[in-house]
Design a protein around this motif. Sequence first.
Motif, short mmCIF file in Angstrom:
data_model
loop_
_atom_site.label_atom_id
_atom_site.label_comp_id
_atom_site.label_asym_id
_atom_site.label_seq_id
_atom_site.Cartn_x
_atom_site.Cartn_y
_atom_site.Cartn_z
N LEU A 3 -5.28 0.07 3.96
CA LEU A 3 -4.29 -0.33 2.56
C LEU A 3 -4.85 0.00 1.28
O LEU A 3 -4.46 0.94 0.77
CB LEU A 3 -3.02 -1.16 3.36
CG LEU A 3 -2.18 -1.88 1.89
CD1 LEU A 3 -0.76 -0.44 2.89
CD2 LEU A 3 -1.70 -2.93 2.00
N LEU A 4 -5.62 -1.01 1.37
CA LEU A 4 -6.35 -0.67 -0.61
C LEU A 4 -6.76 0.51 -0.50
O LEU A 4 -6.75 0.89 -1.64
CB LEU A 4 -7.29 -1.13 -1.19
CG LEU A 4 -6.54 -2.91 -0.27
CD1 LEU A 4 -8.07 -4.05 -0.92
CD2 LEU A 4 -6.07 -3.00 -1.64
N THR A 5 -7.13 1.65 0.92
CA THR A 5 -8.33 2.58 0.87
C THR A 5 -6.81 3.88 1.28
O THR A 5 -7.13 5.18 0.07
CB THR A 5 -8.89 3.16 1.70
OG1 THR A 5 -8.08 2.89 2.89
CG2 THR A 5 -9.81 2.01 1.82
N LEU A 6 -5.96 3.07 1.14
CA LEU A 6 -4.68 4.42 1.34
C LEU A 6 -4.03 4.57 0.18
O LEU A 6 -2.56 5.16 -0.21
CB LEU A 6 -3.53 4.25 2.71
CG LEU A 6 -4.01 4.37 4.27
CD1 LEU A 6 -3.79 4.30 5.16
CD2 LEU A 6 -4.82 5.96 4.27
N LEU A 7 -3.64 3.23 -0.77
CA LEU A 7 -2.70 3.18 -1.81
C LEU A 7 -3.07 4.22 -3.21
O LEU A 7 -1.74 4.38 -3.06
CB LEU A 7 -3.59 1.39 -2.19
CG LEU A 7 -2.07 1.91 -3.44
CD1 LEU A 7 -0.77 1.43 -3.02
CD2 LEU A 7 -3.08 0.11 -4.25
N ILE A 10 -0.91 7.34 -1.66
CA ILE A 10 0.36 6.78 -1.04
C ILE A 10 1.08 7.40 -2.78
O ILE A 10 2.04 8.02 -3.05
CB ILE A 10 0.97 5.51 -0.91
CG1 ILE A 10 0.50 5.59 0.54
CG2 ILE A 10 2.50 4.71 -0.77
CD1 ILE A 10 0.38 3.99 1.47
N VAL A 11 1.12 6.64 -3.67
CA VAL A 11 0.89 6.79 -4.93
C VAL A 11 1.10 7.92 -5.82
O VAL A 11 2.06 8.56 -6.33
CB VAL A 11 -0.10 6.04 -6.05
CG1 VAL A 11 0.51 6.39 -7.58
CG2 VAL A 11 0.00 4.54 -5.49
N PHE A 17 6.26 13.49 -5.59
CA PHE A 17 7.37 13.79 -5.77
C PHE A 17 8.77 13.69 -6.66
O PHE A 17 9.21 14.79 -6.31
CB PHE A 17 7.81 12.75 -4.30
CG PHE A 17 9.50 12.43 -3.67
CD1 PHE A 17 9.75 13.74 -3.01
CD2 PHE A 17 10.30 11.38 -4.50
CE1 PHE A 17 11.06 13.45 -2.18
CE2 PHE A 17 11.53 10.98 -3.74
CZ PHE A 17 12.32 12.12 -3.21
N LEU A 18 8.61 12.89 -7.16
CA LEU A 18 8.91 12.43 -8.42
C LEU A 18 8.85 13.35 -9.63
O LEU A 18 10.12 14.21 -9.94
CB LEU A 18 8.59 11.34 -9.23
CG LEU A 18 9.26 10.29 -8.10
CD1 LEU A 18 8.89 8.97 -9.06
CD2 LEU A 18 10.24 10.06 -8.42
#
Length: 163
Positions: A3-7, A10-11, A17-18
């Motif tokens: 999850l830490l490597t994918l964070l 994801i950000v 997107f924004l």
Amino acid sequence: MSLLTLLPFIVLIGAMFLMTRSAKKKQQQAIEMRNQMQPGSGVRTIGGMYATVKEVSEDTVLLDAGPGVELLFAKNSIGAVLTDEEYNRIVHGIEHDLQSDADVVPDDASSLTGTDESADTDGASDDKPIDLGKKDADDEPADAAEAKAEDEPKKTDGDSEAK
């Protein structure tokens, strides 16, 4: 751990997107603004030219840029549709709510000091040069230049001085 490597990814995806969402929103606002153009509206092109809309069609706009000057522009080259008040202020220099004459700044600084210097001098001006303390070689009097030359040792051939 995974999850830490994918964070970061994801950000990054969320930020993209924004950004695309806000860009689409601005693009939609520009399209709406251009669709609101009507004959008689004052506009500014993306190149900075101010004109009045004469005709609006599907993809083009006929602009009146002055007496006898009609220009055909692509509709998406219109940068802003201006209000009548704003267009007149920019193009014709017309201000609708002018301030009183009391707010006008004077051309000279006499009103800031409280004294009117022009009345004291009665039209006479001081044309005396102001000494700034800097002297040029051209400004020295001829006598001072001669005295300076006498103080320096005279140079002659090296053989005659050595003997």
